[in-house]
Design an enzyme around this catalytic site. Sequence first.
Site, PDB file in Angstrom:
ATOM      1  N   GLY A 166       0.800  -1.207   0.000  1.00 13.16           N
ATOM      2  CA  GLY A 166       0.000   0.000   0.000  1.00 13.16           C
ATOM      3  C   GLY A 166       0.837   1.262   0.000  1.00 13.16           C
ATOM      4  N   ASN A 167       0.170   2.398  -0.163  1.00 15.93           N
ATOM      5  CA  ASN A 167       0.855   3.689  -0.170  1.00 15.93           C
ATOM      6  C   ASN A 167      -0.150   4.812  -0.005  1.00 15.93           C
ATOM      7  OD1 ASN A 167       0.005   3.694  -3.142  1.00 15.93           O
ATOM      8  ND2 ASN A 167       1.587   2.111  -3.096  1.00 15.93           N
ATOM      9  N   THR A 181       9.148   3.837  -1.481  1.00 17.33           N
ATOM     10  CA  THR A 181       9.200   2.392  -1.624  1.00 17.33           C
ATOM     11  C   THR A 181       9.844   1.749  -0.392  1.00 17.33           C
ATOM     12  OG1 THR A 181       9.950   0.595  -3.075  1.00 17.33           O
ATOM     13  CG2 THR A 181      11.450   2.439  -2.775  1.00 17.33           C
ATOM     14  N   GLY A 182       9.360   0.588  -0.016  1.00 21.67           N
ATOM     15  CA  GLY A 182       9.932  -0.143   1.102  1.00 21.67           C
ATOM     16  C   GLY A 182       9.620   0.432   2.461  1.00 21.67           C
ATOM     17  N   SER A 211       6.343   1.790  -5.898  1.00 25.35           N
ATOM     18  CA  SER A 211       6.151   1.237  -7.237  1.00 25.35           C
ATOM     19  C   SER A 211       4.817   1.666  -7.829  1.00 25.35           C
ATOM     20  CB  SER A 211       6.233  -0.295  -7.185  1.00 25.35           C
ATOM     21  OG  SER A 211       5.230  -0.824  -6.326  1.00 25.35           O
ATOM     22  N   GLU A 212       3.881   2.053  -6.975  1.00 28.86           N
ATOM     23  CA  GLU A 212       2.580   2.531  -7.440  1.00 28.86           C
ATOM     24  C   GLU A 212       2.523   4.060  -7.507  1.00 28.86           C
ATOM     25  OE1 GLU A 212       0.709   0.574  -8.716  1.00 28.86           O
ATOM     26  OE2 GLU A 212       0.652  -1.353  -7.698  1.00 28.86           O
ATOM     27  N   HIS A 233      -4.797  -2.579   0.747  1.00 27.76           N
ATOM     28  CA  HIS A 233      -5.057  -3.965   0.337  1.00 27.76           C
ATOM     29  C   HIS A 233      -6.065  -4.574   1.311  1.00 27.76           C
ATOM     30  CE1 HIS A 233      -1.091  -4.615  -2.110  1.00 27.76           C
ATOM     31  NE2 HIS A 233      -1.608  -3.410  -2.300  1.00 27.76           N
ATOM     32  N   HIS A 296      -5.803  -6.985  -6.872  1.00 30.32           N
ATOM     33  CA  HIS A 296      -4.717  -6.177  -6.318  1.00 30.32           C
ATOM     34  C   HIS A 296      -5.108  -5.404  -5.056  1.00 30.32           C
ATOM     35  CE1 HIS A 296      -1.161  -3.868  -5.973  1.00 30.32           C
ATOM     36  NE2 HIS A 296      -1.597  -2.772  -6.562  1.00 30.32           N
TER      37      HIS A 296
END
Length: 327
Positions: A166-167, A181-182, A211-212, A233, A296
């Site tokens: 997620g983000n 990321t991460g 990445s999104e 998610h 997803h």
Amino acid sequence: MTAEIHFIGRVRTQFDTLEACPKQGNEGGKEAWVEVAPEFSEGLDGIVVGQHLDLFTWLHQADRKAMSVHPRGDTSRPKRGVFTTRSPARPNPVGVHTVTVLKVEPNRLKVEPLEALDKTPLIDIKKTPTPANLITPVDIRREDIEEITHVCRSAWSRRLFSGFNGNASIRLGDACLMTATGSAKGCLEPKDFVLVDIASGAILAGSKPSSEGEMHLEIYRNQPKAQAILHTHPPKILALGVLVQPEEMLQLPIFETELIGSRMTTAPAFAPGTTELAQATGKAAMTHDAVYMEKHGLVCWADTLGHALSLSEELEHLASIHVDVVG
């Protein structure tokens, strides 16, 4: 002509000997503190987390008489004039270190990566020049980071996130501040953020985007009302997507179907992190403020990140009812 240099502070690093210091910051530099003397602390005003700075230090243990050196200290290479190298050995041993700000305190900064010897005197601090083709970054306020951190932790506690997935992001003028990321969403730190120009996708400050990240940018580009985006998610929504076809999701004979369920649409099952998924989600966000990405997860946009979380929770609750009905 002579000049006098006033040291404005010192750096506190993890390197106690010259032998332990890396050649460059990106070759093993670590987190460090930059301590500024009280009489110069006002000069730190306006520095924000995620900003890139150039530190100028006085390499006090350098050889000031050397006029030629082996590049990178490699004796197998022929000597060259010091002015053609970045060797610390030179008449005026000024070190230049480009770092990212991790934390800001009244008279000191936590930065990375820094490769200087512990207690090296500090000469100056300057904002790293922004390339001419980039928009000048807007300020990243502590309140912006705290808002994202709070909402992400709330979403994590409600099982909408797990681990590193997620983000989240918020719009800041022509840029957006998003989780990097991460980054673990349940325990975000100031270093877990990146500022990105919405139009070009260029990184303005901070580390590497999720990445999104392109999906967030596509939504902001297509939906001017979007001021915040939350990509989660949710387990019940994902479970429901396995049990029924996308067009059947959240179709229940209860009032919430029309009030809440109708706000969600579907994007096809493109692989996570792809341009195809980003573009499909951005297009779907033009007509709906929630998009289920097949196989997803869920992305919601709103005027605030808190409102995006509330919509995510309502949709997850409706999905849990639907899963119970199907089961």
